[in-house]
Design a protein around this motif. Structure first.
Motif, PDB file in Angstrom:
ATOM      1  N   SER A  16     -10.334  -4.272  -4.525  1.00  0.00           N
ATOM      2  CA  SER A  16      -9.686  -4.327  -3.227  1.00  0.00           C
ATOM      3  C   SER A  16      -8.321  -4.971  -3.412  1.00  0.00           C
ATOM      4  O   SER A  16      -8.019  -5.508  -4.472  1.00  0.00           O
ATOM      5  N   ALA A  17      -7.492  -4.923  -2.388  1.00  0.00           N
ATOM      6  CA  ALA A  17      -6.149  -5.492  -2.464  1.00  0.00           C
ATOM      7  C   ALA A  17      -5.670  -5.802  -1.049  1.00  0.00           C
ATOM      8  O   ALA A  17      -6.367  -5.529  -0.070  1.00  0.00           O
ATOM      9  N   ASN A  18      -4.477  -6.379  -0.963  1.00  0.00           N
ATOM     10  CA  ASN A  18      -3.885  -6.754   0.318  1.00  0.00           C
ATOM     11  C   ASN A  18      -2.789  -5.790   0.731  1.00  0.00           C
ATOM     12  O   ASN A  18      -2.079  -5.231  -0.116  1.00  0.00           O
ATOM     13  N   LEU A  19      -2.634  -5.625   2.030  1.00  0.00           N
ATOM     14  CA  LEU A  19      -1.512  -4.910   2.624  1.00  0.00           C
ATOM     15  C   LEU A  19      -0.875  -5.853   3.634  1.00  0.00           C
ATOM     16  O   LEU A  19      -1.515  -6.237   4.612  1.00  0.00           O
ATOM     17  N   ASP A  20       0.375  -6.231   3.408  1.00  0.00           N
ATOM     18  CA  ASP A  20       1.028  -7.234   4.249  1.00  0.00           C
ATOM     19  C   ASP A  20       2.375  -6.704   4.717  1.00  0.00           C
ATOM     20  O   ASP A  20       3.326  -6.630   3.954  1.00  0.00           O
ATOM     21  N   SER A  21       2.446  -6.333   5.993  1.00  0.00           N
ATOM     22  CA  SER A  21       3.650  -5.663   6.480  1.00  0.00           C
ATOM     23  C   SER A  21       4.835  -6.607   6.628  1.00  0.00           C
ATOM     24  O   SER A  21       5.979  -6.146   6.691  1.00  0.00           O
ATOM     25  N   TYR A  22       4.598  -7.919   6.689  1.00  0.00           N
ATOM     26  CA  TYR A  22       5.732  -8.846   6.737  1.00  0.00           C
ATOM     27  C   TYR A  22       6.293  -9.092   5.343  1.00  0.00           C
ATOM     28  O   TYR A  22       7.517  -9.050   5.146  1.00  0.00           O
ATOM     29  N   ALA A  23       5.428  -9.346   4.381  1.00  0.00           N
ATOM     30  CA  ALA A  23       5.886  -9.820   3.077  1.00  0.00           C
ATOM     31  C   ALA A  23       6.135  -8.708   2.069  1.00  0.00           C
ATOM     32  O   ALA A  23       6.776  -8.951   1.042  1.00  0.00           O
ATOM     33  N   MET A  24       5.629  -7.502   2.328  1.00  0.00           N
ATOM     34  CA  MET A  24       5.765  -6.416   1.362  1.00  0.00           C
ATOM     35  C   MET A  24       6.716  -5.345   1.872  1.00  0.00           C
ATOM     36  O   MET A  24       6.666  -4.978   3.051  1.00  0.00           O
ATOM     37  N   PRO A  25       7.554  -4.795   1.001  1.00  0.00           N
ATOM     38  CA  PRO A  25       8.383  -3.652   1.402  1.00  0.00           C
ATOM     39  C   PRO A  25       7.523  -2.407   1.578  1.00  0.00           C
ATOM     40  O   PRO A  25       6.401  -2.310   1.056  1.00  0.00           O
ATOM     41  N   ASP A  26       8.056  -1.443   2.313  1.00  0.00           N
ATOM     42  CA  ASP A  26       7.298  -0.226   2.615  1.00  0.00           C
ATOM     43  C   ASP A  26       6.801   0.482   1.356  1.00  0.00           C
ATOM     44  O   ASP A  26       5.671   0.984   1.323  1.00  0.00           O
ATOM     45  N   ALA A  27       7.642   0.537   0.328  1.00  0.00           N
ATOM     46  CA  ALA A  27       7.249   1.265  -0.875  1.00  0.00           C
ATOM     47  C   ALA A  27       6.045   0.625  -1.544  1.00  0.00           C
ATOM     48  O   ALA A  27       5.167   1.322  -2.059  1.00  0.00           O
ATOM     49  N   LEU A  28       5.987  -0.714  -1.553  1.00  0.00           N
ATOM     50  CA  LEU A  28       4.845  -1.400  -2.146  1.00  0.00           C
ATOM     51  C   LEU A  28       3.591  -1.188  -1.297  1.00  0.00           C
ATOM     52  O   LEU A  28       2.499  -0.943  -1.825  1.00  0.00           O
ATOM     53  N   LEU A  29       3.734  -1.280   0.015  1.00  0.00           N
ATOM     54  CA  LEU A  29       2.607  -1.005   0.897  1.00  0.00           C
ATOM     55  C   LEU A  29       2.045   0.393   0.646  1.00  0.00           C
ATOM     56  O   LEU A  29       0.825   0.585   0.534  1.00  0.00           O
ATOM     57  N   ALA A  30       2.931   1.368   0.570  1.00  0.00           N
ATOM     58  CA  ALA A  30       2.496   2.741   0.351  1.00  0.00           C
ATOM     59  C   ALA A  30       1.839   2.903  -1.016  1.00  0.00           C
ATOM     60  O   ALA A  30       0.864   3.642  -1.161  1.00  0.00           O
ATOM     61  N   GLN A  31       2.367   2.209  -2.021  1.00  0.00           N
ATOM     62  CA  GLN A  31       1.793   2.307  -3.359  1.00  0.00           C
ATOM     63  C   GLN A  31       0.361   1.766  -3.382  1.00  0.00           C
ATOM     64  O   GLN A  31      -0.549   2.387  -3.942  1.00  0.00           O
ATOM     65  N   ILE A  32       0.154   0.599  -2.752  1.00  0.00           N
ATOM     66  CA  ILE A  32      -1.184   0.004  -2.737  1.00  0.00           C
ATOM     67  C   ILE A  32      -2.154   0.895  -1.967  1.00  0.00           C
ATOM     68  O   ILE A  32      -3.283   1.136  -2.399  1.00  0.00           O
ATOM     69  N   ALA A  33      -1.709   1.397  -0.807  1.00  0.00           N
ATOM     70  CA  ALA A  33      -2.568   2.279  -0.011  1.00  0.00           C
ATOM     71  C   ALA A  33      -2.879   3.572  -0.762  1.00  0.00           C
ATOM     72  O   ALA A  33      -4.022   4.049  -0.768  1.00  0.00           O
ATOM     73  N   ARG A  34      -1.865   4.130  -1.407  1.00  0.00           N
ATOM     74  CA  ARG A  34      -2.078   5.377  -2.150  1.00  0.00           C
ATOM     75  C   ARG A  34      -3.075   5.171  -3.283  1.00  0.00           C
ATOM     76  O   ARG A  34      -3.986   5.986  -3.490  1.00  0.00           O
ATOM     77  N   GLU A  35      -2.928   4.076  -4.036  1.00  0.00           N
ATOM     78  CA  GLU A  35      -3.832   3.816  -5.149  1.00  0.00           C
ATOM     79  C   GLU A  35      -5.266   3.620  -4.663  1.00  0.00           C
ATOM     80  O   GLU A  35      -6.214   4.019  -5.340  1.00  0.00           O
ATOM     81  N   ALA A  36      -5.434   3.030  -3.479  1.00  0.00           N
ATOM     82  CA  ALA A  36      -6.773   2.834  -2.939  1.00  0.00           C
ATOM     83  C   ALA A  36      -7.439   4.157  -2.574  1.00  0.00           C
ATOM     84  O   ALA A  36      -8.666   4.305  -2.677  1.00  0.00           O
ATOM     85  N   THR A  37      -6.645   5.122  -2.152  1.00  0.00           N
ATOM     86  CA  THR A  37      -7.220   6.404  -1.726  1.00  0.00           C
ATOM     87  C   THR A  37      -7.532   7.325  -2.893  1.00  0.00           C
ATOM     88  O   THR A  37      -8.300   8.277  -2.736  1.00  0.00           O
ATOM     89  N   GLU A  38      -6.963   7.068  -4.055  1.00  0.00           N
ATOM     90  CA  GLU A  38      -7.160   7.958  -5.193  1.00  0.00           C
ATOM     91  C   GLU A  38      -8.580   7.803  -5.751  1.00  0.00           C
ATOM     92  O   GLU A  38      -8.998   6.709  -6.098  1.00  0.00           O
ATOM     93  N   GLY A  39      -9.298   8.870  -5.818  1.00  0.00           N
ATOM     94  CA  GLY A  39     -10.639   8.844  -6.380  1.00  0.00           C
ATOM     95  C   GLY A  39     -11.692   8.259  -5.462  1.00  0.00           C
ATOM     96  O   GLY A  39     -12.825   8.014  -5.894  1.00  0.00           O
ATOM     97  N   ALA A  40     -11.361   8.017  -4.204  1.00  0.00           N
ATOM     98  CA  ALA A  40     -12.324   7.462  -3.256  1.00  0.00           C
ATOM     99  C   ALA A  40     -12.659   8.494  -2.191  1.00  0.00           C
ATOM    100  O   ALA A  40     -11.927   9.451  -1.976  1.00  0.00           O
TER     101      ALA A  40
END
Length: 442
Positions: free
Chosen positions: A58-82
């Motif tokens: 699992s991982a964190n998604l933080d819209s204040y502290a993370m830029p959009d590209a990092l948020l999208a990267q974490i979300a994308r990686e979570a969806t891969e293979g799930a």
């Protein structure tokens, strides 16, 4: 094909989000689905429970502290293979700090970023049809998101449930499940939140019990059907890590006293080619000599101060390491790098003495909030002038700052005046600030 997803949120803290999220994750995993968990906001503890419930990181998604590209990267990686992402919100669905739309730290920001529908967990104790008015407010408050349904928590009786359902029918929100009051569903807590997953006795038995309770009370087929296609607003980026790796081979303290490391930070370091070597101060292990940087994360050193003070091999090895190589401590790690740590009973314990700060858990005051930190000197997190986003969450207090110059100057989202924070001396740095990502322009 990327997984569908949904966000488990609530109108306020204390509604039962975490227990219901874990129960859903476990129950859906037991159905044979590949489930991934994610956590909104700066939380170290819940992702470890998600990983235990699902058997996947699992991982964190933080819209204040993370830029959009990092948020999208974490979300994308979570969806891969799930098959399904079951993300967990923080606080109330819309609770946030001042900031541009989409960058306020609100869980609703994450629902909007990913296009995941929201399942609202509502504590219905003390109300009946009035609960629907709260749900309706959540439904219409933010046009960026969609509420797919509600799960009722702490239902007192069958009659109580019928009355609440009547209100939900009036506003057109489906009830996906209703859980009765059940004290055994509560996970053990301590001052920074849940007792950590690795320390929770009979963790998997507890998770199985949660799954059984949720499966009996919630329509799992309806929950699966409520999930939506992942449509990321921003493009994912495979660029630099969220934080620069402090070395090529990083010794990182890891045990019950030192455990607060964001999954995306370690993943970013590894992706940049760094090797991470764990060691345990509580087992009196020194940072390995073949490493070129040492990281002491936050955690609960205040609960283990006597053991740490008596760990001669750890303390002597840490001092030798710091003679020529960078050592950084966050929050609890900062306390251990200091001169002394006073525990809850008022007993002072000598720490590493690599910084002059003295801290106390006997004098407790909650410090909580997002921070923007500007480094005051070159160090393991970047050159002087580098801006970082992150947060503080601690009850320990500084009783004597000492003579060391500050590690950074920090501000908060509420317009606070810039203030010095942390300490630095030689190759050693530390502060109560937990870094999440390198910041953009102010």
């Amino acid at each position: 094909m990327s997984a569908r997803g949904l966000l488990i949120a609530a109108p306020r803290s204390g509604s039962g989000k975490t227990t219901i999220t874990l129960g859903l994750q476990r129950a859906l995993t037991q159905r044979g689905l590949t489930v991934r968990g994610l956590k909104c906001g700066p939380d170290y503890i819940d992702p470890a429970f998600h990983a235990a419930a699902t058997g996947a990181p699992s991982a964190n998604l933080d819209s204040y502290a993370m830029p959009d590209a990092l948020l999208a990267q974490i979300a994308r990686e979570a969806t891969e293979g799930a098959d399904l992402v079951v993300a967990e919100g923080s606080m109330g669905l819309f609770d946030a700090v001042p900031g541009p739309e989409g960058h306020t730290g609100a869980s609703a920001d994450i629902a909007a970023l990913t296009s995941w529908p929201v399942v609202l967990v509502i504590d219905v104790s003390g109300a009946a049809q009035s609960v629907a008015a709260v749900a309706l407010g959540c439904k219409v408050y933010d046009p960026r998101i969609r509420i797919a349904g509600v799960i009722l928590n702490k239902v007192a009786s069958a009659r109580h449930e019928r009355l609440v359902r009547q209100g939900m029918e009036r506003i057109g929100l489906p009830v996906l499940g209703a859980l009765p009051r059940e004290a055994s569903l509560i996970l053990p807590e301590r001052h920074l939140g849940l007792v950590q997953a690795g320390e929770t006795a009979d963790l998997h038995a507890r998770l199985d019990a949660l799954a059984q309770a949720v499966a009996a009370a919630v329509d799992l087929d309806a929950v699966i059907a409520a999930a939506g296609e992942t449509k990321l607003v921003a493009a994912a980026s495979d660029g630099p890590p969220p934080l620069p790796a402090p070395g090529r081979k990083i010794a990182i303290a890891r045990d019950a006293a030192f455990s607060f490391v964001y999954p995306h930070v370690e993943a970013g370091w590894r992706a940049a080619g760094a090797e991470i070597i764990p060691f345990s101060p509580l087992r009196d292990e020194a940072p390995p000599e073949d490493c070129d940087a040492c990281w002491l994360p936050g955690g609960y050193p205040e609960l283990h101060a006597g053991t740490i003070a008596a760990a001669g091999r750890f303390l002597d090895g840490l001092r030798r390491f710091a003679e020529a190589r960078p050592v950084h401590g966050e929050c609890g790690g900062y306390m251990v790098l200091g001169s002394s740590l006073t525990d809850a009973d008022g007993s002072a314990h000598a720490m590493a003495g690599l910084l002059s700060v003295e801290t106390s858990f006997a004098k407790r005051k909650m410090n909580l909030g997002y921070r923007r930190a500007v480094l005051q000197a070159d160090g393991p997190l970047g050159p002087a002038g580098t801006a970082l986003t992150g947060h503080e969450f601690h009850y320990a207090s500084i009783v004597a700052q000492g003579e060391d110059p500050p590690f950074a100057v920090v501000t908060d989202p509420h317009g606070s005046a810039p203030a010095p924070a942390g300490s630095r001396r030689g190759h050693v740095t530390g502060s109560f600030f937990h870094a999440i990502a390198t910041a953009g322009a102010p």
